[in-house]
Design a protein around this motif. Sequence first.
Motif, mmCIF file in Angstrom:
data_model
loop_
_atom_site.group_PDB
_atom_site.id
_atom_site.type_symbol
_atom_site.label_atom_id
_atom_site.label_comp_id
_atom_site.label_asym_id
_atom_site.label_seq_id
_atom_site.Cartn_x
_atom_site.Cartn_y
_atom_site.Cartn_z
ATOM 1 N N ALA A 55 -6.850 -6.436 -1.528
ATOM 2 C CA ALA A 55 -7.829 -7.119 -0.686
ATOM 3 C C ALA A 55 -7.288 -8.503 -0.355
ATOM 4 O O ALA A 55 -6.637 -9.146 -1.182
ATOM 5 C CB ALA A 55 -9.162 -7.236 -1.407
ATOM 6 N N GLU A 101 0.836 -1.204 0.000
ATOM 7 C CA GLU A 101 0.000 0.000 0.000
ATOM 8 C C GLU A 101 0.874 1.259 0.000
ATOM 9 O O GLU A 101 0.570 2.237 -0.686
ATOM 10 C CB GLU A 101 -0.937 0.014 1.209
ATOM 11 C CG GLU A 101 -1.929 -1.128 1.261
ATOM 12 C CD GLU A 101 -3.189 -0.896 0.470
ATOM 13 O OE1 GLU A 101 -3.557 0.264 0.265
ATOM 14 O OE2 GLU A 101 -3.799 -1.900 0.065
ATOM 15 N N GLY A 129 -6.601 1.505 0.003
ATOM 16 C CA GLY A 129 -7.202 0.185 -0.095
ATOM 17 C C GLY A 129 -7.045 -0.411 -1.471
ATOM 18 O O GLY A 129 -8.018 -0.781 -2.119
#
Length: 126
Positions: free
Chosen positions: A104, A49, A101
């Motif tokens: 996942a 991220e 985000g």
Amino acid sequence: MRHRVKRHRIGRYGSHRKATLRNLAKEIIEHGSIITTTPKAKAVQIFFEKLMTKAIKAKKADDKVKSVALRREIFKQIGDRRMVNKLVDEIAPKYLERPGGYTAIYKVGPRRGDGAEMSLIKLVED
């Protein structure tokens, strides 16, 4: 006590942990998703991220100098120029408007050999 310790140690010493996260991040860039153990997936998610945020800033940067500086920061973490270019030029444009985000984690089930909990970590599709 583990007060103020934020890193996932994943059962490795420092340089081995760094190499593992680097290799997992490269595989996510190259393939878009990987299957690994859940603790490694959670650790690489944080690492990836941060790289993705830098890649998006590099893509959005108006100034060429700032873009090159951000690419060098990503290169310092990954160590592969081809992967840096793929991350910034091909993957980052898809997530320019996304505030975070980018990955996942989906739990897949236990591994057959030792029963370790396995997870699929993949780039989020918009």
